[in-house]
Design an enzyme around this catalytic site. Structure first.
Site, PDB file in Angstrom:
ATOM      1  N   HIS A   1       1.783   4.492  -2.894  1.00 36.34           N
ATOM      2  CA  HIS A   1       1.922   5.946  -2.759  1.00 36.34           C
ATOM      3  C   HIS A   1       3.275   6.405  -3.291  1.00 36.34           C
ATOM      4  CE1 HIS A   1      -1.724   6.891  -0.597  1.00 36.34           C
ATOM      5  NE2 HIS A   1      -1.431   6.136   0.437  1.00 36.34           N
TER       6      HIS A   1
ATOM      7  N   HIS B   1       3.344   6.813  -6.931  1.00 36.33           N
ATOM      8  CA  HIS B   1       2.645   8.029  -7.353  1.00 36.33           C
ATOM      9  C   HIS B   1       3.620   9.210  -7.373  1.00 36.33           C
ATOM     10  CE1 HIS B   1      -1.594  10.092  -7.073  1.00 36.33           C
ATOM     11  NE2 HIS B   1      -0.991  10.323  -8.208  1.00 36.33           N
TER      12      HIS B   1
ATOM     13  N   HIS C   1       0.835  -1.205   0.000  1.00 36.60           N
ATOM     14  CA  HIS C   1       0.000   0.000   0.000  1.00 36.60           C
ATOM     15  C   HIS C   1       0.872   1.259   0.000  1.00 36.60           C
ATOM     16  CE1 HIS C   1      -3.619   2.409   1.199  1.00 36.60           C
ATOM     17  NE2 HIS C   1      -2.667   3.183   1.707  1.00 36.60           N
ATOM     18  N   GLU C   2       1.787   1.325   0.948  1.00 36.16           N
ATOM     19  CA  GLU C   2       2.620   2.526   1.038  1.00 36.16           C
ATOM     20  C   GLU C   2       3.527   2.673  -0.179  1.00 36.16           C
ATOM     21  OE1 GLU C   2       1.833   4.693   3.073  1.00 36.16           O
ATOM     22  OE2 GLU C   2       0.550   3.451   4.336  1.00 36.16           O
TER      23      GLU C   2
END
Length: 672
Positions: free
Chosen positions: A465, A468, A461-462
């Site tokens: 990010h 991104h 999940h991290e």
């Protein structure tokens, strides 16, 4: 005194020289950088030349660079490696930054220049990204109170300063409560616990100088303890400590702080002409209105609650079969759910963990990023703020992309949870700069560190990010990477989680930490087959927090937030054996700052999109479909906030999604 924070950072990749930075450097660097930013602001506002895009909007974008660098270095260490000196600095910096922000947005001369450009925007020859930056800049000023005059403007300044103080106090109180509780495990208390948990608890005890293994309030220790300990008395003791964070009375109690924050937010929204803080906050999000948020949450709540209640009946019977003549309690759920999972899916997390080493899961995330986007990761030997931190240079086709830093282990000086931040964001103006991105997690240390499947999902999940940030390709830093609407920012992170469930990813990277053997297919299939297990519980605890957050901010601020919390939970029919994922006194997402205030729903909003977006890969050539990956980067990951989220998602998928894919993904409705 020479101050490395204010010097040119000419080390590798322009990263802060942490090996030379001392706590004593932060305050004078902040003071000087703040004055430099003020001088730059006044120069822009007082420019005698007529306003142009370059001498106003781009100049404003470039201003405050020294302050940005100082704060990036400071907040990186303050959140992940706190100490009393850094906490005191946070308490000092917060209100001063709030006051400076109001200076910027309250500068009438600067606002006149922005309004003049806005009035002539169609004649300025701006491209789409420049027009977007102009619009966002003007909107930021107006929403910060640039149009306020006199007493209203002064009151807004006081509100923002006080909110900054309260948010810092809330965070530090929570950290104090989490660091202040420990439960030693004697031989009897260790009975029935898996080896990986005892090893992690022993490591935590050694770091504290204790002879015995310990359970702390780090999620990586307390959650598995609640899952595996057969001692109901100890589970109850641990759960009560976990649930009482921020509500223990005394100096670290957050309940009054939460109440004051809600009152001030309501007043802030009123000064700006909004009927509620939720109406103000959601105006710029994809959701738009509190009504749309509530409709989505309740559409998912009904099937989730029904599933949770059906599961509770099964767990209650299991508990009664053990001779426990009591209702199912929150400290019972995880324990009996784990036993049920082992029975129904023949899946024991203790058997899974040896195949999910931290090293293997880091390589898995890197491997997926390589296959999807061609990124390469080369370890770097550079000084960082803590010995646990590691760094990699990220390249593509031999060209530098950015730097990725991982800070993975729990420690008493680190706030709980997991997060991603950019020490430096990608930009091309006023000069080209690659991103420096950090993932911070709270995994239990071990030799080696072994993760549960939920931990591995957090890592993915991290890292979503981080991608991104790393794949951002815009001109302006303020719209780079994750600078997007709050209910869009979780799309890349939650979407990346899906690749952890891809069998070939597990085949390549889920390998036994001793033998190197891949996870047996039978165990892997059981792991993936249990993906929908306990989704009623997980969805209910999350939605309850989101609904309480929304209720706090959409009507008059409550005099007693805890009473309001109880009323909301009663109204939605909260199952008695499940608690909110984040009760009010520990709801850092909402009360440490206003980033997720009225916005905790955004995880489920983004999940509607991430389920649909991964379906696009499945409908194509599979998880590593190169055309879909290229489209994802082109339309979403590289664009940051350069366009409205709806436009970005529609460009990728051709339409906006419905909730069906989400419900199927959580196993809350029958698959087609």
């Amino acid at each position: 005194m020479s101050n490395p924070l204010l010097e040119d950072w000419d080390g590798p990749f322009g990263i802060a020289p942490f090996e030379r930075i001392e706590d004593a450097h932060f305050a004078p660097a902040f003071d000087e950088a703040l004055e430099m930013a003020r001088a730059e602001l006044h120069e822009i506002a007082g420019n005698p030349e007529p306003p142009r895009f370059d001498n106003t909007i781009e100049a404003l974008e470039a201003s405050g660079a020294a302050l940005t660098r100082v704060l990036a270095a400071f907040f990186s260490v303050a959140g992940a490696d706190s100490n009393p000196a850094r906490q005191a600095l946070q308490r000092d910096f917060g209100p001063r930054l709030a006051a400076y922000s109001l200076e910027v947005t309250g500068n009438k001369a600067l606002m006149r220049r922005i309004e003049a450009l806005w009035a002539e925007r169609d004649e300025l020859g701006l491209d789409d990204e420049e027009m977007r930056l102009l619009m966002l800049t003007r909107r930021r000023f107006l929403r910060a109170g640039a149009a306020l005059e006199g007493d209203a403007r002064e009151r807004m300044g006081a509100i923002m300063s006080r909110l900054a103080e309260l948010g810092t106090a809330f965070t530090q109180n929570l950290l104090a409560d989490e660091a202040g509780w420990v439960m030693e495990l004697d031989e009897d208390a260790q009975a029935g616990l898996p080896d990986f948990l005892i090893a992690a608890a022993r490591e935590a005890g050694q770091e504290m100088g204790r002879a015995r293994p310990v359970i702390t309030l780090s999620r990586s220790l307390i959650v598995p303890f609640l899952q595996f300990s057969p001692r109901r008395d100890l589970r109850e003791r641990a759960f009560h400590a976990w649930a009482a964070r921020g509500a223990n009375g005394g100096a670290s109690d957050n309940r009054a702080i939460a109440g004051e924050i809600l009152k001030l937010r309501e007043e802030r929204a009123g000064l700006l002409g909004y009927e509620s803080f939720a109406a103000f906050k959601l105006e710029t999000e994809m959701a738009g209105t509190p009504e749309r948020v509530e409709a989505l949450l309740m559409e998912v709540w009904a099937p989730a609650r029904a599933q949770a209640e059906a599961d509770a009946e099964i767990l209650t019977r299991m508990m009664q079969d053990d001779g426990v003549n009591d209702d199912l309690r929150p400290w019972d759920w995880r324990y009996y759910a784990e036993r049920r999972r082992q029975a129904e899916h023949d899946l024991d997390e203790a058997a899974v963990k040896p195949y999910l080493s931290l090293e293997g899961m880091i390589e898995a995330a890197f491997g997926v990023a390589n296959r999807l986007f061609g990124l390469e990761f080369e370890p770097l030997d550079i000084p960082l703020y803590h010995p646990d931190c590691r760094a990699w240079e990220v390249t593509r086709d031999g060209h530098h992309v950015g730097v990725f830093i991982g800070d993975y282990f729990a420690r008493g000086s680190k706030r709980s949870g997991a997060w991603c931040s950019a020490m430096r964001a990608q930009a091309k103006v006023p000069q080209a700069q690659g991103p420096v991105v950090i993932n911070v997690c709270n995994f239990a240390k071990g030799d080696p560190a072994l993760l549960g499947f939920d931990d591995a999902r957090t890592l993915f999940h991290e890292f979503g990010h981080a991608l991104h940030h790393l794949l951002s390709d815009v001109r302006y830093e303020s719209i780079a990477g994750t600078s997007v609407a709050r209910d869009f920012v979780e799309l890349p992170s939650q979407l990346f989680e899906h690749w952890l469930d891809v069998p070939e990813v597990l085949e390549a990277h889920a390998r036994h930490y001793r033998t190197g053997a891949p996870m047996p297919h039978e165990l892997r299939d059981k792991l993936l087959g249990a993906a929908h297990f306990d989704q009623g519980f997980q969805t209910v605890e999350y939605l309850a927090s989101a609904l309480v957050d929304l209720a706090f901010h959409r009507t008059d601020a409550p005099d007693d937030p805890m009473a309001e919390q109880a009323q909301v939970l009663k109204a939605i029919g909260m199952p008695q054996a499940i608690t909110m994922r984040h009760a009010t006194p520990q709801f850092a997402h909402v009360f440490s700052g206003d980033g997720y205030a009225s916005g905790y729903y955004s995880y489920i909003w983004s999940e509607v999109m991430d389920a649909d977006a991964f379906a696009a890969f499945e409908e194509g050539a599979g998880p590593f479909d190169p055309e879909r990956a290229a489209a994802l980067e082109r339309h979403i990951l590289s664009r940051g906030g350069a366009a409205e989220p709806e436009a970005l998602y529609t460009a990728f998928r051709g339409r906006m999604p419905g909730v069906d894919a989400l419900l199927r993904g959580r196993g809350l409705v029958a698959a087609d």
